[in-house]
Scaffold this active site. Structure first.
Site, PDB file in Angstrom:
ATOM      1  N   SER A 209      -2.459  10.934  75.908  1.00 23.23           N
ATOM      2  CA  SER A 209      -1.631   9.804  76.308  1.00 23.23           C
ATOM      3  C   SER A 209      -2.216   9.123  77.554  1.00 23.23           C
ATOM      4  O   SER A 209      -3.343   8.635  77.511  1.00 23.23           O
ATOM      5  CB  SER A 209      -0.194  10.278  76.557  1.00 23.23           C
ATOM      6  OG  SER A 209       0.674   9.184  76.704  1.00 23.23           O
ATOM      7  N   ASP A 304       3.085   6.784  65.853  1.00 20.20           N
ATOM      8  CA  ASP A 304       3.003   6.522  67.289  1.00 20.20           C
ATOM      9  C   ASP A 304       3.029   5.018  67.524  1.00 20.20           C
ATOM     10  O   ASP A 304       2.188   4.290  66.986  1.00 20.20           O
ATOM     11  CB  ASP A 304       1.702   7.128  67.836  1.00 20.20           C
ATOM     12  CG  ASP A 304       1.591   7.005  69.348  1.00 20.20           C
ATOM     13  OD1 ASP A 304       2.464   6.371  69.971  1.00 20.20           O
ATOM     14  OD2 ASP A 304       0.615   7.551  69.909  1.00 20.20           O
ATOM     15  N   HIS A 334       3.829  10.464  68.778  1.00 18.96           N
ATOM     16  CA  HIS A 334       2.987  10.439  69.971  1.00 18.96           C
ATOM     17  C   HIS A 334       2.852  11.834  70.587  1.00 18.96           C
ATOM     18  O   HIS A 334       3.848  12.485  70.908  1.00 18.96           O
ATOM     19  CB  HIS A 334       3.585   9.471  70.993  1.00 18.96           C
ATOM     20  CG  HIS A 334       2.767   9.288  72.218  1.00 18.96           C
ATOM     21  ND1 HIS A 334       1.562   8.627  72.214  1.00 18.96           N
ATOM     22  CD2 HIS A 334       2.973   9.681  73.511  1.00 18.96           C
ATOM     23  CE1 HIS A 334       1.059   8.604  73.434  1.00 18.96           C
ATOM     24  NE2 HIS A 334       1.896   9.246  74.234  1.00 18.96           N
TER      25      HIS A 334
END
Length: 440
Positions: A209, A304, A334
């Site tokens: 991320s 995501d 995600h």
């Protein structure tokens, strides 16, 4: 008998506080993520402890068989530290045999720590699966430290790792002599785990991320740096955050949460897709085609909301001439791999597939690129030998009488041998073979 004294000033103060609190509306919880954060309606937030896991340097007492130790990153800003994850495989693989992965956790630049349970668990699992030393960095978090603070800390960690490699090299040559130009660096000590087990010729950058975003900006900044004796072999960007516009809401990333991370990490009023977070912004000062980047593995997930940015980044890398591959997890959200759930076979299977791709990427770029250098070197030597032989045979072929005296046998036999050598000569992969013409 004591007579109580009434304090009018205290009563007035209490009344004022009550009136003041009545005028200020109570802040409401707009988002609550157990173990992560609480967002309030007034824009404030609380970081919640995610069951912090203490480091354990003992293989036997570690629940996952990975020894861990926390270290200070010398040369970085105060408060920057890292957790080293040493897999048990180090005991059997031997000295200086484990690749090093410098990892950056996710959390929107605002939350997370190497000691957070889900981050500690993920790094431990990857250290075991990849037989690599994972180093997870604790960088400064926003909003107290907005970008580019995290990028600066990451660069300091990379320089620290380079210094560690230099210290080990200096110890091997002459332990009493420091070969580092920086006075501060020359006073550093080599980390015992890294000096014993780390293969600094095989280093990788990894991030989830926001950590994936850090990986890119770190690699871009290091593009013009001399990192020797550290050798970067690849970068792994797992669901990196390259938002080009406000993403749609999902189970993992609500609009409130994404908005909070954006406002906290970037300058006030910055729009989505700001160059500090999105390298593909038209006003970005970084030109991908001008960078020297290691091979990249970009991973995305079909559910995501940040997937479009991941795909666009991968495609931009390829257009700029960089080596890159893309891995997409179908039906996943995600950073699902940081929430390991053994109760769901499908979920666990998707995690194993993603992490298997990561391990394969590390192994391939660690071994193949080293073998390729040795192969090119061997091919170059063989090519030079063949050129010498061909020149000699060419001269002999032009003078049959001299050939008969020096090379017993027929002209046809000698010619066939020359053609065989020519075929091998031009089939060498990666060689810069010159055109050959018998008439020259």
């Amino acid at each position: 008998m004591a007579v109580p004294i009434v304090c009018k000033q205290h009563d007035n103060h209490s009344q004022q506080e009550q009136q003041k609190s009545a005028m200020v509306p109570e802040k409401e919880v707009v988002e609550y993520r157990p173990g992560l954060l609480i967002l309030y309606s007034d824009g404030s937030f609380e970081r919640l402890s995610d069951l912090d896991v203490p480091a354990c340097a003992d293989f036997e007492n570690s629940p996952n068989g990975v020894a861990t130790r926390d270290v200070i990153i010398d040369g970085a800003q105060p408060g920057v530290w890292a957790r080293i994850f040493l897999p048990r495989a180090a005991l059997s693989l031997g000295r200086k045999s484990l690749p090093v992965v410098l990892h950056f956790h996710g959390g929107g630049f605002c939350i997370g720590s190497p000691s957070s349970a889900h981050i500690h668990r993920t790094c431990s699992r990857m250290a075991n699966k990849s037989s690599c030393i994972w180093i997870s960095l604790h960088y400064h978090l926003a909003p107290e430290h907005p970008l580019p603070a995290a990028y600066d800390d990451a660069f300091s960690a990379l320089l620290w790792l380079r210094t560690q490699a230099s210290l080990v090299l200096a110890q091997e040559r002459e332990p009493t002599v420091h070969r580092l130009n920086d006075d501060a660096a020359s006073k550093m000590k080599a980390d015992p785990w890294l000096s014993e087990y780390a293969d600094f010729s095989s280093c990788f950058l990894s991030g989830d991320s926001a950590g994936g975003t850090i990986v890119h900006f770190l690699a871009a900044r290091a593009s013009g740096e001399n990192l020797r004796p550290l050798q970067m072999k690849g970068m792994l960007l797992m669901h990196p955050a390259f938002p080009q516009e406000a993403p749609r809401s999902s189970m993992e990333l609500s609009n409130v949460k994404v908005g909070f991370f954006h406002r906290s990490a970037l300058p006030p009023g910055a729009p989505f897709g700001h160059p500090l977070m999105n390298p593909l912004h038209p006003e970005s000062p970084i030109d991908l085609s001008q960078l020297t980047l290691p091979p990249a593995l970009v991973a995305g997930a079909s559910n995501d909301p940040l997937l479009p940015g991941d795909v666009a980044y991968f495609q931009a890398l390829r257009r700029a001439g960089h080596e890159a591959q893309f891995f997409e997890s179908q039906g996943m959200g995600h950073c699902f791999h940081t929430r390991y759930d053994e109760s769901s076979p499908a979920f666990a299977g998707s995690i194993n597939a993603l992490e298997g791709a990561m391990v394969s990427f590390i192994q391939r770029n660690r071994i193949v690129r080293s073998d390729a250098r040795r192969r090119v070197s061997a091919d170059a030597r063989r090519s030079a030998e063949l050129r010498t032989q061909l020149v000699i045979k060419e001269r002999v072929l032009r003078n049959p009488i001299q050939m008969q005296s020096r090379c017993p046998g027929s002209v046809e036999t000698a010619t066939k041998a020359i053609h065989t050598d020519l075929h091998f000569f031009f089939s060498i992969k990666g060689s810069s073979a010159l055109a050959y013409s018998p008439g020259l």
